[in-house]
Design an enzyme around this catalytic site. Sequence first.
Site, PDB file in Angstrom:
ATOM      1  N   SER A   1      52.369  83.006  17.709  1.00 29.03           N
ATOM      2  CA  SER A   1      51.451  84.159  18.468  1.00 29.03           C
ATOM      3  C   SER A   1      51.195  85.379  17.533  1.00 29.03           C
ATOM      4  CB  SER A   1      52.126  84.504  19.713  1.00 29.03           C
ATOM      5  OG  SER A   1      51.425  85.386  20.522  1.00 29.03           O
TER       6      SER A   1
ATOM      7  N   ASP B   1      56.943  82.589  25.287  1.00 29.17           N
ATOM      8  CA  ASP B   1      56.252  81.319  25.074  1.00 29.17           C
ATOM      9  C   ASP B   1      56.832  80.311  23.953  1.00 29.17           C
ATOM     10  OD1 ASP B   1      54.517  79.205  26.046  1.00 29.17           O
ATOM     11  OD2 ASP B   1      52.562  79.876  25.023  1.00 29.17           O
TER      12      ASP B   1
ATOM     13  N   HIS C   1      48.350  81.336  20.111  1.00 33.27           N
ATOM     14  CA  HIS C   1      47.710  82.252  21.139  1.00 33.27           C
ATOM     15  C   HIS C   1      46.294  82.816  20.269  1.00 33.27           C
ATOM     16  CE1 HIS C   1      51.792  82.555  23.338  1.00 33.27           C
ATOM     17  NE2 HIS C   1      51.067  81.599  23.546  1.00 33.27           N
TER      18      HIS C   1
END
Lengths: 269, 194
Positions: B18, B138, B45
């Site tokens: 991310s 995540d 992401h």
Amino acid sequence: MIDDRELEVLINEVYEYHGFDFGGYSRASLKRRVDRLYQLDGFSNFSEMLSKVRSEPGYFKRMVEEITVNVTEMFRDPLFYKVLREEVLPILGTKPFIRFWHAGCSSGEEVYSMAILLKEANLLHKSLLYATDINPIVLDTAKKGIFPLQMMKQYSENYMTSGGKKDFSHYYTANYGFAKFGEDLSEKMVFSEHNLVSDGSFNEFDLILCRNVLIYFDKDLQERALCLFDESLAKLGYLALGTKETIKFSPIQNRFRQLNREKIWRKTE
Amino acid sequence: MEKNRIISGCKLLIIGGSAGSLEVLMKILPGLNTLPSFAIVLVLHRKSTEDTTLEELIAIKTNIPVREVEDKTPLLPGYLYVAPSDYHLLFEKNDVLSLDISEKVNYSRPSIDVSFESAAEIYGKSLVGLLLSGANADGTEGLLAIKKAGGTTVVQNPESAQMPTMPQNAITYTAPDYILDIEHILKFITLINS
């Protein structure tokens, strides 16, 4: 968590007891959805789930609702709608009457998006929008045209990126956290249950939209659906799929020509 | 950290990242030559726009051929795949990638957990999962799934990460097989199946 064998048992039993065939669904996604439901409803073992699915029609309905993916939005991929607006609708607009089919319309956000495009192109009065889904519950939502108000900010941005010039909020009435879209948009919509796995062609269309539905099908079932669309399209009609879907590997591709980079194909014969 | 065993029998290296992960990849990817014995899948992401800027940016930085992921794209060794924006990326049994637009997970689509869990189911012991810099949680559940299925788990050393939250969370909850700095990640990848 259910295992692979249990998933196959469930698929077979659902077909046997309810006539719905999920055998052609992509397993990775289907298994995730079934697992999610298993956890959501707090089953302690698989046979408990199985017997509920077999014996309770109400629960089976819930299962269909939960394992089919009903995530959708208005003007999803705004640039796709821009191409519809600028390149496809002007051509369709020359016809005296235009038929659309939204296959797998879910709760209807894309159907209302299309109706807005048609209204702005002054074509809605001579259009008919058929919208179908396997799931009757989402069709009820679609008929009402009532969507969460909190989504409107994003939809309005999508609408503008798609080339919309109006104030998006004049298309709906806001009330108690919901946005109700006007009946001037929905009067040309016809909603009906239709299963791409087992049902056939029911009309001839000028544009068929089936976006992010085929991703849940395996190759064979995709092929069935694509043939069904091919059969249901008028000469020089258009087929629109999701941004990551293609007809490239299907025999029907010989009869279609792709519009630039968009996932829109025109039937050439 | 465990002893530095060489990973063998790897079919897939799946990398989740991310905020701050692209910088890491920009350092690692140029150092990798062809890796013909396994595939690499990146789950990052990214904004839900439909362009392919990220794929292009990555393709410039690596000798490994980059394949755009569409529905039912075959997963082949020697190629690098990037999860497209606004879809979850899943793995099918016949070495095929599939896509899903179901609800966001950890506020993300693609979600790293979703792809890691799906890859773990299909590839089990033949899977290596690598989690990079990021600002949310995540990837932790996904690494747990990979571990449970017998795969190998690697986490970027949070001290070397621009955003340490994601790798730190994974370390706290999963006890990964390896915790590596950026340069060691590169070395680790080049040793896979060697």
